[in-house]
Design a protein around this motif. Sequence first.
Motif, PDB file in Angstrom:
ATOM      1  N   LEU A 156      71.996 -69.600  -2.271  1.00  0.00           N
ATOM      2  CA  LEU A 156      72.882 -68.443  -2.143  1.00  0.00           C
ATOM      3  C   LEU A 156      74.308 -68.828  -1.761  1.00  0.00           C
ATOM      4  O   LEU A 156      75.266 -68.297  -2.334  1.00  0.00           O
ATOM      5  CB  LEU A 156      72.326 -67.470  -1.099  1.00  0.00           C
ATOM      6  CG  LEU A 156      71.091 -66.663  -1.479  1.00  0.00           C
ATOM      7  CD1 LEU A 156      70.608 -65.849  -0.291  1.00  0.00           C
ATOM      8  CD2 LEU A 156      71.392 -65.743  -2.658  1.00  0.00           C
ATOM      9  N   GLY A 157      74.462 -69.722  -0.801  1.00  0.00           N
ATOM     10  CA  GLY A 157      75.779 -70.033  -0.265  1.00  0.00           C
ATOM     11  C   GLY A 157      76.806 -70.425  -1.309  1.00  0.00           C
ATOM     12  O   GLY A 157      77.829 -69.740  -1.476  1.00  0.00           O
ATOM     13  N   THR A 162      81.717 -68.809  -4.481  1.00  0.00           N
ATOM     14  CA  THR A 162      82.500 -69.027  -5.695  1.00  0.00           C
ATOM     15  C   THR A 162      82.620 -67.754  -6.525  1.00  0.00           C
ATOM     16  O   THR A 162      83.038 -67.799  -7.687  1.00  0.00           O
ATOM     17  CB  THR A 162      81.884 -70.159  -6.545  1.00  0.00           C
ATOM     18  OG1 THR A 162      80.490 -69.894  -6.767  1.00  0.00           O
ATOM     19  CG2 THR A 162      82.043 -71.496  -5.853  1.00  0.00           C
ATOM     20  N   GLY A 163      82.231 -66.621  -5.929  1.00  0.00           N
ATOM     21  CA  GLY A 163      82.481 -65.324  -6.559  1.00  0.00           C
ATOM     22  C   GLY A 163      81.464 -64.874  -7.582  1.00  0.00           C
ATOM     23  O   GLY A 163      81.780 -64.046  -8.443  1.00  0.00           O
ATOM     24  N   ASN A 164      80.254 -65.377  -7.487  1.00  0.00           N
ATOM     25  CA  ASN A 164      79.212 -65.000  -8.443  1.00  0.00           C
ATOM     26  C   ASN A 164      78.198 -64.054  -7.816  1.00  0.00           C
ATOM     27  O   ASN A 164      78.084 -63.959  -6.599  1.00  0.00           O
ATOM     28  CB  ASN A 164      78.480 -66.259  -8.941  1.00  0.00           C
ATOM     29  CG  ASN A 164      79.411 -67.183  -9.677  1.00  0.00           C
ATOM     30  OD1 ASN A 164      79.812 -66.914 -10.801  1.00  0.00           O
ATOM     31  ND2 ASN A 164      79.774 -68.282  -9.033  1.00  0.00           N
ATOM     32  N   VAL A 165      77.450 -63.372  -8.669  1.00  0.00           N
ATOM     33  CA  VAL A 165      76.312 -62.581  -8.200  1.00  0.00           C
ATOM     34  C   VAL A 165      75.048 -63.405  -8.406  1.00  0.00           C
ATOM     35  O   VAL A 165      75.032 -64.366  -9.178  1.00  0.00           O
ATOM     36  CB  VAL A 165      76.197 -61.230  -8.937  1.00  0.00           C
ATOM     37  CG1 VAL A 165      77.439 -60.392  -8.701  1.00  0.00           C
ATOM     38  CG2 VAL A 165      75.951 -61.431 -10.420  1.00  0.00           C
ATOM     39  N   VAL A 166      73.977 -63.041  -7.711  1.00  0.00           N
ATOM     40  CA  VAL A 166      72.750 -63.825  -7.715  1.00  0.00           C
ATOM     41  C   VAL A 166      71.569 -62.963  -8.108  1.00  0.00           C
ATOM     42  O   VAL A 166      71.393 -61.844  -7.593  1.00  0.00           O
ATOM     43  CB  VAL A 166      72.483 -64.421  -6.313  1.00  0.00           C
ATOM     44  CG1 VAL A 166      71.164 -65.184  -6.300  1.00  0.00           C
ATOM     45  CG2 VAL A 166      73.612 -65.314  -5.882  1.00  0.00           C
ATOM     46  N   VAL A 167      70.773 -63.476  -9.025  1.00  0.00           N
ATOM     47  CA  VAL A 167      69.450 -62.919  -9.304  1.00  0.00           C
ATOM     48  C   VAL A 167      68.472 -64.019  -8.944  1.00  0.00           C
ATOM     49  O   VAL A 167      68.380 -65.030  -9.649  1.00  0.00           O
ATOM     50  CB  VAL A 167      69.287 -62.507 -10.777  1.00  0.00           C
ATOM     51  CG1 VAL A 167      67.879 -61.975 -11.025  1.00  0.00           C
ATOM     52  CG2 VAL A 167      70.343 -61.477 -11.170  1.00  0.00           C
ATOM     53  N   MET A 168      67.779 -63.865  -7.822  1.00  0.00           N
ATOM     54  CA  MET A 168      66.917 -64.924  -7.310  1.00  0.00           C
ATOM     55  C   MET A 168      65.449 -64.554  -7.474  1.00  0.00           C
ATOM     56  O   MET A 168      64.970 -63.575  -6.925  1.00  0.00           O
ATOM     57  CB  MET A 168      67.219 -65.183  -5.836  1.00  0.00           C
ATOM     58  CG  MET A 168      66.350 -66.270  -5.228  1.00  0.00           C
ATOM     59  SD  MET A 168      66.852 -66.696  -3.550  1.00  0.00           S
ATOM     60  CE  MET A 168      68.275 -67.712  -3.884  1.00  0.00           C
ATOM     61  N   ASN A 178      70.387 -60.073  -5.635  1.00  0.00           N
ATOM     62  CA  ASN A 178      69.212 -59.408  -6.203  1.00  0.00           C
ATOM     63  C   ASN A 178      68.010 -60.320  -6.058  1.00  0.00           C
ATOM     64  O   ASN A 178      67.986 -61.415  -6.624  1.00  0.00           O
ATOM     65  CB  ASN A 178      69.455 -59.101  -7.681  1.00  0.00           C
ATOM     66  CG  ASN A 178      70.734 -58.314  -7.896  1.00  0.00           C
ATOM     67  OD1 ASN A 178      70.750 -57.106  -7.775  1.00  0.00           O
ATOM     68  ND2 ASN A 178      71.825 -59.027  -8.192  1.00  0.00           N
ATOM     69  N   ILE A 179      67.027 -59.897  -5.274  1.00  0.00           N
ATOM     70  CA  ILE A 179      65.810 -60.677  -5.072  1.00  0.00           C
ATOM     71  C   ILE A 179      64.725 -60.109  -5.973  1.00  0.00           C
ATOM     72  O   ILE A 179      64.378 -58.928  -5.874  1.00  0.00           O
ATOM     73  CB  ILE A 179      65.348 -60.644  -3.596  1.00  0.00           C
ATOM     74  CG1 ILE A 179      66.487 -61.076  -2.666  1.00  0.00           C
ATOM     75  CG2 ILE A 179      64.112 -61.522  -3.404  1.00  0.00           C
ATOM     76  CD1 ILE A 179      66.984 -62.481  -2.879  1.00  0.00           C
ATOM     77  N   VAL A 180      64.191 -60.949  -6.855  1.00  0.00           N
ATOM     78  CA  VAL A 180      63.207 -60.512  -7.832  1.00  0.00           C
ATOM     79  C   VAL A 180      61.870 -61.176  -7.534  1.00  0.00           C
ATOM     80  O   VAL A 180      61.736 -62.393  -7.679  1.00  0.00           O
ATOM     81  CB  VAL A 180      63.650 -60.874  -9.269  1.00  0.00           C
ATOM     82  CG1 VAL A 180      62.599 -60.443 -10.279  1.00  0.00           C
ATOM     83  CG2 VAL A 180      64.996 -60.255  -9.579  1.00  0.00           C
ATOM     84  N   PRO A 181      60.865 -60.400  -7.103  1.00  0.00           N
ATOM     85  CA  PRO A 181      59.531 -60.993  -6.929  1.00  0.00           C
ATOM     86  C   PRO A 181      58.826 -61.063  -8.286  1.00  0.00           C
ATOM     87  O   PRO A 181      59.219 -60.385  -9.237  1.00  0.00           O
ATOM     88  CB  PRO A 181      58.832 -60.005  -5.992  1.00  0.00           C
ATOM     89  CG  PRO A 181      59.467 -58.687  -6.329  1.00  0.00           C
ATOM     90  CD  PRO A 181      60.897 -58.991  -6.715  1.00  0.00           C
ATOM     91  N   VAL A 214      72.760 -64.216 -18.258  1.00  0.00           N
ATOM     92  CA  VAL A 214      72.700 -65.182 -17.168  1.00  0.00           C
ATOM     93  C   VAL A 214      73.427 -66.442 -17.614  1.00  0.00           C
ATOM     94  O   VAL A 214      73.092 -67.040 -18.636  1.00  0.00           O
ATOM     95  CB  VAL A 214      71.235 -65.508 -16.774  1.00  0.00           C
ATOM     96  CG1 VAL A 214      71.189 -66.617 -15.738  1.00  0.00           C
ATOM     97  CG2 VAL A 214      70.530 -64.258 -16.259  1.00  0.00           C
ATOM     98  N   ASP A 215      74.454 -66.837 -16.849  1.00  0.00           N
ATOM     99  CA  ASP A 215      75.284 -67.977 -17.239  1.00  0.00           C
ATOM    100  C   ASP A 215      74.817 -69.304 -16.666  1.00  0.00           C
ATOM    101  O   ASP A 215      75.204 -70.364 -17.161  1.00  0.00           O
ATOM    102  CB  ASP A 215      76.730 -67.749 -16.788  1.00  0.00           C
ATOM    103  CG  ASP A 215      77.355 -66.563 -17.503  1.00  0.00           C
ATOM    104  OD1 ASP A 215      77.079 -66.381 -18.705  1.00  0.00           O
ATOM    105  OD2 ASP A 215      78.110 -65.815 -16.863  1.00  0.00           O
TER     106      ASP A 215
END
Length: 205
Positions: free
Chosen positions: A6-7, A12-18, A46-49, A65-66
């Motif tokens: 995450l850090g 660096t200004g991105n969003v996260v789908v984890m 965004n936490i995806v189980p 997704v890049d």
Amino acid sequence: MQAWKLGPTLVTGNVVVMKVAEQTPLTSFYVANFMKEAGFPPGVINIVPGFGPTAGAAIASHEDVDKVAFTGSTEVGHFIQVAAGSNNLKRVTLELGRKRPNIIMMDADMDWAVEQATLPCSSTKKEEIFGPVMQILKFKTIEEVVGRVNNSKYGLAVAAFTKDLDKVNYLSQALQAGTLCVNCYGVVGAQSPLAATRCQSVTEN
């Protein structure tokens, strides 16, 4: 591991789908709740189980997704690389395989080496095992132990315990590993590249 991913992504200004491991999703939700309380806007984290073949595969193959960063088995890493390459050629960072040999020389501080090296270690000679399994092998020469360490398809990290700087220099050149920790284990700063050498308490002969 979650903070490690995450850090850098967020600063660096991105969003996260984890997509978290299906065996341990609750800790990730707990951390995400704290981040919500801290004021992160909706949609940034965004936490995806779910399971790899469904949730994980959807992320790896999604056109929007890049970048995919994955830590886990080599087998799953192959699937992710194929999925990423067959769509938008997204960038991929794969940390695969958990073979982490600990080389303890005769001149090492044995109490320190045992404290640092054996407790977090879980490895067998050539197979990737996710569990509390350790194999201890003796060696007579530094060349012999280098040959054993390099005789594996895994090369993530190695630890070496010695007071001899010449041995450290030899190992740093001879070992085929992304990271060499010296007289410590897993001490790599978040700002360091994966191929790093850390030294502590080593003196010249």
